[in-house]
Motif scaffolding. Structure first.
Motif, PDB file in Angstrom:
ATOM      1  N   THR A   1       3.941  -1.835   0.751  1.00 49.31           N
ATOM      2  CA  THR A   1       4.919  -0.763   0.916  1.00 49.31           C
ATOM      3  C   THR A   1       4.788  -0.141   2.288  1.00 49.31           C
ATOM      4  O   THR A   1       3.728  -0.227   2.933  1.00 49.31           O
ATOM      5  CB  THR A   1       4.739   0.326  -0.169  1.00 49.31           C
ATOM      6  N   ASP A   2       5.890   0.505   2.715  1.00 44.93           N
ATOM      7  CA  ASP A   2       5.872   1.342   3.910  1.00 44.93           C
ATOM      8  C   ASP A   2       6.216   2.779   3.553  1.00 44.93           C
ATOM      9  O   ASP A   2       6.510   3.591   4.430  1.00 44.93           O
ATOM     10  CB  ASP A   2       6.822   0.800   4.970  1.00 44.93           C
ATOM     11  N   GLU A   3       6.162   3.109   2.266  1.00 44.59           N
ATOM     12  CA  GLU A   3       6.511   4.449   1.795  1.00 44.59           C
ATOM     13  C   GLU A   3       5.302   5.381   1.866  1.00 44.59           C
ATOM     14  O   GLU A   3       4.298   5.158   1.175  1.00 44.59           O
ATOM     15  CB  GLU A   3       7.008   4.389   0.350  1.00 44.59           C
ATOM     16  N   PRO A   4       5.356   6.429   2.679  1.00 44.54           N
ATOM     17  CA  PRO A   4       4.234   7.378   2.734  1.00 44.54           C
ATOM     18  C   PRO A   4       4.008   8.045   1.382  1.00 44.54           C
ATOM     19  O   PRO A   4       4.954   8.388   0.669  1.00 44.54           O
ATOM     20  CB  PRO A   4       4.696   8.403   3.777  1.00 44.54           C
ATOM     21  N   GLY A   5       2.745   8.206   1.038  1.00 44.68           N
ATOM     22  CA  GLY A   5       2.393   8.896  -0.199  1.00 44.68           C
ATOM     23  C   GLY A   5       2.544   8.069  -1.454  1.00 44.68           C
ATOM     24  O   GLY A   5       2.222   8.545  -2.540  1.00 44.68           O
ATOM     25  N   LEU A   6       3.038   6.835  -1.329  1.00 45.98           N
ATOM     26  CA  LEU A   6       3.143   5.934  -2.489  1.00 45.98           C
ATOM     27  C   LEU A   6       1.866   5.106  -2.542  1.00 45.98           C
ATOM     28  O   LEU A   6       1.620   4.275  -1.663  1.00 45.98           O
ATOM     29  CB  LEU A   6       4.367   5.033  -2.362  1.00 45.98           C
ATOM     30  N   ALA A   7       1.051   5.328  -3.555  1.00 42.67           N
ATOM     31  CA  ALA A   7      -0.227   4.630  -3.659  1.00 42.67           C
ATOM     32  C   ALA A   7      -0.064   3.310  -4.401  1.00 42.67           C
ATOM     33  O   ALA A   7       0.649   3.233  -5.403  1.00 42.67           O
ATOM     34  CB  ALA A   7      -1.253   5.500  -4.372  1.00 42.67           C
ATOM     35  N   LEU A   8      -0.733   2.284  -3.911  1.00 48.40           N
ATOM     36  CA  LEU A   8      -0.775   0.985  -4.559  1.00 48.40           C
ATOM     37  C   LEU A   8      -2.141   0.833  -5.220  1.00 48.40           C
ATOM     38  O   LEU A   8      -3.171   1.106  -4.593  1.00 48.40           O
ATOM     39  CB  LEU A   8      -0.577  -0.135  -3.534  1.00 48.40           C
ATOM     40  N   ALA A   9      -2.172   0.395  -6.474  1.00 46.49           N
ATOM     41  CA  ALA A   9      -3.430   0.298  -7.214  1.00 46.49           C
ATOM     42  C   ALA A   9      -3.643  -1.115  -7.729  1.00 46.49           C
ATOM     43  O   ALA A   9      -2.717  -1.738  -8.252  1.00 46.49           O
ATOM     44  CB  ALA A   9      -3.443   1.276  -8.385  1.00 46.49           C
ATOM     45  N   ALA A  10      -4.858  -1.614  -7.571  1.00 49.96           N
ATOM     46  CA  ALA A  10      -5.242  -2.913  -8.119  1.00 49.96           C
ATOM     47  C   ALA A  10      -6.414  -2.702  -9.062  1.00 49.96           C
ATOM     48  O   ALA A  10      -7.409  -2.064  -8.707  1.00 49.96           O
ATOM     49  CB  ALA A  10      -5.625  -3.882  -7.000  1.00 49.96           C
ATOM     50  N   LEU A  11      -6.299  -3.222 -10.267  1.00 48.75           N
ATOM     51  CA  LEU A  11      -7.334  -3.081 -11.288  1.00 48.75           C
ATOM     52  C   LEU A  11      -8.322  -4.234 -11.226  1.00 48.75           C
ATOM     53  O   LEU A  11      -7.964  -5.357 -10.850  1.00 48.75           O
ATOM     54  CB  LEU A  11      -6.685  -3.052 -12.675  1.00 48.75           C
ATOM     55  N   ALA A  12      -9.553  -3.971 -11.658  1.00 53.61           N
ATOM     56  CA  ALA A  12     -10.557  -5.032 -11.668  1.00 53.61           C
ATOM     57  C   ALA A  12     -11.668  -4.707 -12.645  1.00 53.61           C
ATOM     58  O   ALA A  12     -11.884  -3.551 -13.007  1.00 53.61           O
ATOM     59  CB  ALA A  12     -11.151  -5.234 -10.275  1.00 53.61           C
ATOM     60  N   ALA A  13     -12.364  -5.774 -13.069  1.00 51.42           N
ATOM     61  CA  ALA A  13     -13.585  -5.623 -13.855  1.00 51.42           C
ATOM     62  C   ALA A  13     -14.441  -6.866 -13.682  1.00 51.42           C
ATOM     63  O   ALA A  13     -15.144  -7.259 -14.589  1.00 51.42           O
ATOM     64  CB  ALA A  13     -13.267  -5.405 -15.329  1.00 51.42           C
ATOM     65  N   ASP A  14     -14.362  -7.511 -12.549  1.00 50.44           N
ATOM     66  CA  ASP A  14     -15.109  -8.669 -12.048  1.00 50.44           C
ATOM     67  C   ASP A  14     -14.314  -9.381 -10.970  1.00 50.44           C
ATOM     68  O   ASP A  14     -14.891  -9.966 -10.052  1.00 50.44           O
ATOM     69  CB  ASP A  14     -15.497  -9.685 -13.136  1.00 50.44           C
ATOM     70  N   CYS A  15     -12.966  -9.392 -11.083  1.00 48.76           N
ATOM     71  CA  CYS A  15     -12.130  -9.939 -10.026  1.00 48.76           C
ATOM     72  C   CYS A  15     -12.212  -9.024  -8.801  1.00 48.76           C
ATOM     73  O   CYS A  15     -12.714  -7.906  -8.878  1.00 48.76           O
ATOM     74  CB  CYS A  15     -10.686 -10.064 -10.479  1.00 48.76           C
ATOM     75  N   ALA A  16     -11.676  -9.497  -7.689  1.00 47.96           N
ATOM     76  CA  ALA A  16     -11.663  -8.711  -6.462  1.00 47.96           C
ATOM     77  C   ALA A  16     -10.354  -7.960  -6.308  1.00 47.96           C
ATOM     78  O   ALA A  16      -9.289  -8.472  -6.660  1.00 47.96           O
ATOM     79  CB  ALA A  16     -11.862  -9.618  -5.253  1.00 47.96           C
ATOM     80  N   SER A  17     -10.447  -6.758  -5.768  1.00 44.47           N
ATOM     81  CA  SER A  17      -9.285  -6.052  -5.254  1.00 44.47           C
ATOM     82  C   SER A  17      -9.369  -6.107  -3.735  1.00 44.47           C
ATOM     83  O   SER A  17     -10.432  -5.855  -3.158  1.00 44.47           O
ATOM     84  CB  SER A  17      -9.281  -4.601  -5.716  1.00 44.47           C
ATOM     85  N   VAL A  18      -8.246  -6.434  -3.102  1.00 41.23           N
ATOM     86  CA  VAL A  18      -8.200  -6.538  -1.647  1.00 41.23           C
ATOM     87  C   VAL A  18      -7.126  -5.586  -1.144  1.00 41.23           C
ATOM     88  O   VAL A  18      -5.971  -5.659  -1.573  1.00 41.23           O
ATOM     89  CB  VAL A  18      -7.909  -7.977  -1.194  1.00 41.23           C
ATOM     90  N   LEU A  19      -7.511  -4.692  -0.232  1.00 38.33           N
ATOM     91  CA  LEU A  19      -6.603  -3.703   0.334  1.00 38.33           C
ATOM     92  C   LEU A  19      -6.391  -4.021   1.807  1.00 38.33           C
ATOM     93  O   LEU A  19      -7.345  -4.323   2.527  1.00 38.33           O
ATOM     94  CB  LEU A  19      -7.191  -2.302   0.185  1.00 38.33           C
ATOM     95  N   LEU A  20      -5.136  -3.924   2.268  1.00 43.93           N
ATOM     96  CA  LEU A  20      -4.786  -4.246   3.645  1.00 43.93           C
ATOM     97  C   LEU A  20      -3.956  -3.130   4.236  1.00 43.93           C
ATOM     98  O   LEU A  20      -3.099  -2.545   3.549  1.00 43.93           O
ATOM     99  CB  LEU A  20      -3.973  -5.539   3.717  1.00 43.93           C
ATOM    100  N   GLY A  21      -4.158  -2.837   5.531  1.00 40.77           N
ATOM    101  CA  GLY A  21      -3.349  -1.837   6.192  1.00 40.77           C
ATOM    102  C   GLY A  21      -3.142  -2.150   7.661  1.00 40.77           C
ATOM    103  O   GLY A  21      -4.078  -2.613   8.340  1.00 40.77           O
ATOM    104  N   ASP A  22      -1.923  -1.940   8.141  1.00 40.83           N
ATOM    105  CA  ASP A  22      -1.598  -2.030   9.561  1.00 40.83           C
ATOM    106  C   ASP A  22      -1.138  -0.639   9.987  1.00 40.83           C
ATOM    107  O   ASP A  22      -0.043  -0.210   9.613  1.00 40.83           O
ATOM    108  CB  ASP A  22      -0.497  -3.059   9.809  1.00 40.83           C
ATOM    109  N   PRO A  23      -1.947   0.090  10.774  1.00 35.92           N
ATOM    110  CA  PRO A  23      -1.599   1.472  11.111  1.00 35.92           C
ATOM    111  C   PRO A  23      -0.443   1.590  12.093  1.00 35.92           C
ATOM    112  O   PRO A  23       0.175   2.662  12.176  1.00 35.92           O
ATOM    113  CB  PRO A  23      -2.903   2.011  11.719  1.00 35.92           C
ATOM    114  N   VAL A  24      -0.138   0.528  12.834  1.00 40.38           N
ATOM    115  CA  VAL A  24       0.963   0.572  13.793  1.00 40.38           C
ATOM    116  C   VAL A  24       2.288   0.320  13.088  1.00 40.38           C
ATOM    117  O   VAL A  24       3.264   1.061  13.243  1.00 40.38           O
ATOM    118  CB  VAL A  24       0.743  -0.444  14.931  1.00 40.38           C
ATOM    119  N   ALA A  25       2.345  -0.736  12.274  1.00 44.38           N
ATOM    120  CA  ALA A  25       3.553  -1.033  11.501  1.00 44.38           C
ATOM    121  C   ALA A  25       3.727  -0.074  10.338  1.00 44.38           C
ATOM    122  O   ALA A  25       4.801  -0.028   9.731  1.00 44.38           O
ATOM    123  CB  ALA A  25       3.503  -2.470  10.994  1.00 44.38           C
ATOM    124  N   ARG A  26       2.668   0.685  10.007  1.00 42.15           N
ATOM    125  CA  ARG A  26       2.691   1.612   8.867  1.00 42.15           C
ATOM    126  C   ARG A  26       3.033   0.865   7.584  1.00 42.15           C
ATOM    127  O   ARG A  26       3.964   1.201   6.858  1.00 42.15           O
ATOM    128  CB  ARG A  26       3.675   2.758   9.114  1.00 42.15           C
TER     129      ARG A  26
END
Length: 251
Positions: free
Chosen positions: A92-117
């Protein structure tokens, strides 16, 4: 979990929950955030709402995925509600909209580009890693205007390569596709190293800033682990863009 989360990159924050501080009873005690278990869904909703508020987020501005161990990615501008499609990565590019990934052995991977927002979140277990959900997320973010060389990644807690025991045929087949998956447990039995494989995928996709929450879900009692406990809850990794019109998203 820090109130208001931790900075991943300028204007981008993230948080990884643990199992403490919620309303669910055993064996889901207590900050269980997943919806597909035998736990009371009302307790799950209370946990989600209180966690969002602790992070300074609006509870109705969190995107929850219906995770199905796929490589499917979608761009989102709002939560789905009860009709979420089956997928395992969102951006997403929506400010304040949180993305959530659930886990209990799998991996959660978070990515961010601060220039492209732009921010993204993926759920990547054995099946999703082999299917390429994380490279697909990087590609989708690049198509939306991000640059892999500018991205910062956070690879969250998961079952580590010294604990994630699998049958030998599974290790052989998986590592034939992704050699970095090959691992051995401390007892010398066949295993898979999801963290090493995801790191290799991110590197191949052009990322150089790759951070890790190195905790092993099987070893750390503060985290939920399906392999350790079987009937258990799910913790979550969140990522969001700060809303510059309102300043930092803090309590």
């Amino acid at each position: 979990m820090e109130p208001a989360g931790t900075e991943l990159a300028p204007g981008i924050r993230y948080a990884v929950t643990d199992r403490h501080g919620g309303f669910s009873g055993p064996p889901f005690d207590s900050r269980h955030l997943g919806g597909a278990t035998e736990d009371s869904y009302q307790d799950v909703l209370r946990n989600r709402e209180s966690t969002a508020r602790e992070l300074g987020l609006a509870p109705d501005r969190v995107v929850w995925m219906r995770q199905v161990h796929s490589a499917t990615v979608a761009r989102v501008s709002r939560p789905w509600g009860s009709d979420a499609p089956g997928l395992d990565a969102v951006l997403t590019d929506e400010p304040g909209l949180a993305l959530a990934a659930l886990a209990a052995d799998c991996a959660s991977v978070l990515l961010g580009d601060p220039v492209a927002r732009l921010v993204g979140a993926a759920h990547s277990g054995r099946v999703g890693t082999l299917a390429g959900v994380v490279p697909n997320l990087v590609a989708a973010m690049a198509e939306a205007g991000a640059e892999p060389a500018r991205m910062t990644a956070l690879v969250g807690p998961m079952a580590c390569g010294r604990c994630y025991e699998v049958p030998e045929p599974m290790r052989a087949e998986a590592s034939a596709t992704l050699p970095a998956l090959w691992s051995t447990t401390r007892q010398g039995t066949p295993a898979l190293d999801i963290r090493a494989a995801i790191t290799a995928q991110l590197t191949a996709a052009g990322l150089t800033e790759i951070r890790h929450d190195p905790r092993c879900t099987i070893e750390d009692p503060d985290l939920f682990s399906h392999r350790r406990d079987h009937r258990t809850g799910r913790f979550a990794s969140y990522i969001w863009l700060e809303d510059r019109s309102q300043g930092s998203v803090t309590m």
